[in-house]
Scaffold this motif. Sequence first.
Motif, mmCIF file in Angstrom:
data_model
loop_
_atom_site.group_PDB
_atom_site.id
_atom_site.type_symbol
_atom_site.label_atom_id
_atom_site.label_comp_id
_atom_site.label_asym_id
_atom_site.label_seq_id
_atom_site.Cartn_x
_atom_site.Cartn_y
_atom_site.Cartn_z
ATOM 1 N N ASP A 291 0.814 -1.205 0.000
ATOM 2 C CA ASP A 291 0.000 0.000 0.000
ATOM 3 C C ASP A 291 0.854 1.264 0.000
ATOM 4 O O ASP A 291 2.057 1.230 0.272
ATOM 5 C CB ASP A 291 -0.999 0.008 1.159
ATOM 6 C CG ASP A 291 -0.364 -0.230 2.513
ATOM 7 O OD1 ASP A 291 0.342 -1.241 2.674
ATOM 8 O OD2 ASP A 291 -0.556 0.606 3.407
ATOM 9 N N ILE A 292 0.173 2.366 -0.343
ATOM 10 C CA ILE A 292 0.848 3.630 -0.622
ATOM 11 C C ILE A 292 0.147 4.767 0.112
ATOM 12 O O ILE A 292 -1.086 4.791 0.221
ATOM 13 C CB ILE A 292 0.827 3.913 -2.144
ATOM 14 C CG1 ILE A 292 1.572 2.819 -2.917
ATOM 15 C CG2 ILE A 292 1.411 5.284 -2.470
ATOM 16 C CD1 ILE A 292 1.328 2.862 -4.419
ATOM 17 N N HIS A 293 0.936 5.697 0.602
ATOM 18 C CA HIS A 293 0.524 6.968 1.195
ATOM 19 C C HIS A 293 -0.002 6.779 2.616
ATOM 20 O O HIS A 293 0.696 6.216 3.441
ATOM 21 C CB HIS A 293 -0.450 7.712 0.285
ATOM 22 C CG HIS A 293 -0.447 9.207 0.503
ATOM 23 N ND1 HIS A 293 0.562 9.872 1.171
ATOM 24 C CD2 HIS A 293 -1.351 10.183 0.153
ATOM 25 C CE1 HIS A 293 0.302 11.173 1.209
ATOM 26 N NE2 HIS A 293 -0.859 11.387 0.595
ATOM 27 N N VAL B 298 5.636 3.854 1.037
ATOM 28 C CA VAL B 298 5.222 2.595 0.423
ATOM 29 C C VAL B 298 5.572 1.469 1.392
ATOM 30 O O VAL B 298 6.671 1.447 1.963
ATOM 31 C CB VAL B 298 5.938 2.346 -0.926
ATOM 32 C CG1 VAL B 298 5.492 1.016 -1.522
ATOM 33 C CG2 VAL B 298 5.678 3.495 -1.898
ATOM 34 N N GLN B 299 4.640 0.540 1.602
ATOM 35 C CA GLN B 299 4.934 -0.622 2.428
ATOM 36 C C GLN B 299 4.391 -1.876 1.762
ATOM 37 O O GLN B 299 3.542 -1.801 0.868
ATOM 38 C CB GLN B 299 4.372 -0.475 3.844
ATOM 39 C CG GLN B 299 2.873 -0.610 3.954
ATOM 40 C CD GLN B 299 2.377 -0.666 5.396
ATOM 41 O OE1 GLN B 299 3.139 -0.520 6.354
ATOM 42 N NE2 GLN B 299 1.090 -0.883 5.572
ATOM 43 N N SER B 300 4.885 -3.021 2.188
ATOM 44 C CA SER B 300 4.368 -4.301 1.691
ATOM 45 C C SER B 300 4.302 -5.270 2.850
ATOM 46 O O SER B 300 5.249 -5.397 3.634
ATOM 47 C CB SER B 300 5.259 -4.857 0.576
ATOM 48 O OG SER B 300 6.586 -5.047 1.011
ATOM 49 N N TRP C 276 8.805 -0.214 2.950
ATOM 50 C CA TRP C 276 9.654 -0.534 1.805
ATOM 51 C C TRP C 276 10.455 0.666 1.335
ATOM 52 O O TRP C 276 11.632 0.562 1.023
ATOM 53 C CB TRP C 276 8.805 -1.065 0.646
ATOM 54 C CG TRP C 276 9.606 -1.400 -0.564
ATOM 55 C CD1 TRP C 276 10.324 -2.539 -0.790
ATOM 56 C CD2 TRP C 276 9.808 -0.584 -1.728
ATOM 57 N NE1 TRP C 276 10.958 -2.494 -2.003
ATOM 58 C CE2 TRP C 276 10.658 -1.293 -2.600
ATOM 59 C CE3 TRP C 276 9.352 0.677 -2.114
ATOM 60 C CZ2 TRP C 276 11.048 -0.787 -3.837
ATOM 61 C CZ3 TRP C 276 9.742 1.180 -3.335
ATOM 62 C CH2 TRP C 276 10.585 0.454 -4.194
ATOM 63 N N GLY C 277 9.825 1.823 1.250
ATOM 64 C CA GLY C 277 10.512 3.005 0.750
ATOM 65 C C GLY C 277 9.510 4.057 0.333
ATOM 66 O O GLY C 277 8.483 4.243 0.995
#
Length: 345
Positions: A187-189, A320-322, A327-328
């Motif tokens: 996911d993002i943000h 950003v994560q997973s 993640w970055g």
Amino acid sequence: MALLPNPSLSLRPEQLGSPDLSAERATPAASHRRRDFVFVVNPKGANGRTGKEWKKLLPYLRTRLADHCNVCESFTSGPSHAIDITREAIREGAEAVIAVGGDGTLHEVVNGFFWDGNPLVSHEKGSTTALGLIPLGTGSDFARTFGWKNDPYDAIDRIAKGNKSKIDVGAIEGPTGDKHFFVNVADIHLSAKAGYYASQYKKFGNLCYVIGALKAFRGHENHDMEIKVDGGEWESVTKVTAMCIGNAKYFGGGMKITPTADPTNGHLELVVLQNFKWYDFLIKLHRLYGGTHLSVKGVSSRSVKSIEVKERVRRGDIYVQSDGEHWGFLSTKFSILPGAIDFFC
């Protein structure tokens, strides 16, 4: 299990049962020998509960698996250690690697199935290594997708039965082209920022997700982004609050964020939340947890095989994560590897 000389790894085989060694020597086919099941345990998971519960599980584990395999017990000592353990186990021909812990441990074990962006191959020609899960961590979101109870004894029974199916794995890469892998949700943000903060409060159990969300909302702004789906043209997506790319359905301690995702269908589900305010989450939280939010204003969903995401105006601070692991930052590409791993189910 023959081990490479690496002092950072700590596999400890326990021979289960009493095989007839004379009969084993008389059998010419190497395929008849008992292969290794490597259990990767995060003893500090869930504030130490994982390690304690694992010790309680061992008698039942021995009873259920005595006729199946040699058990190799390995305790992680820090971040990324489970990746190293898994890679060595696969190279040495392990029949299975079992993640014992939460989604973070599973995430590392899954990444251990790959090397330099490609599936890792065993030294033993023709052998494949399966993935298993015994949920004993703070979060067990991946298990929820299969409708499993958070019961480690049930998990051991599934592994003992030996039923497996192929599951998809998501790949994530940044501008350098280096690949990282996820099995649950990336996911993002806002949601990724909340996850980043939540990881700092895991000692509070599932409450860490609430704390993380509250911290993430402070100073949050929705941002305009651009996406490219399945190699098509760039599209504009305005006022993005969060983007979630699901291989499975749940994240954040039980939120059914990508409700139509299926880790066996060869696709990812993209869910975009646009122009949400903090009070929208309070009002619609029950729909996010129930997976009924796709009809809510400002929420859209589509099935994709790959998606590239970038900011319209480069800021460099979009998280950003997973699988709940940071993640970055954008820009980032996500894609699916269909049927990449055999999974005990």
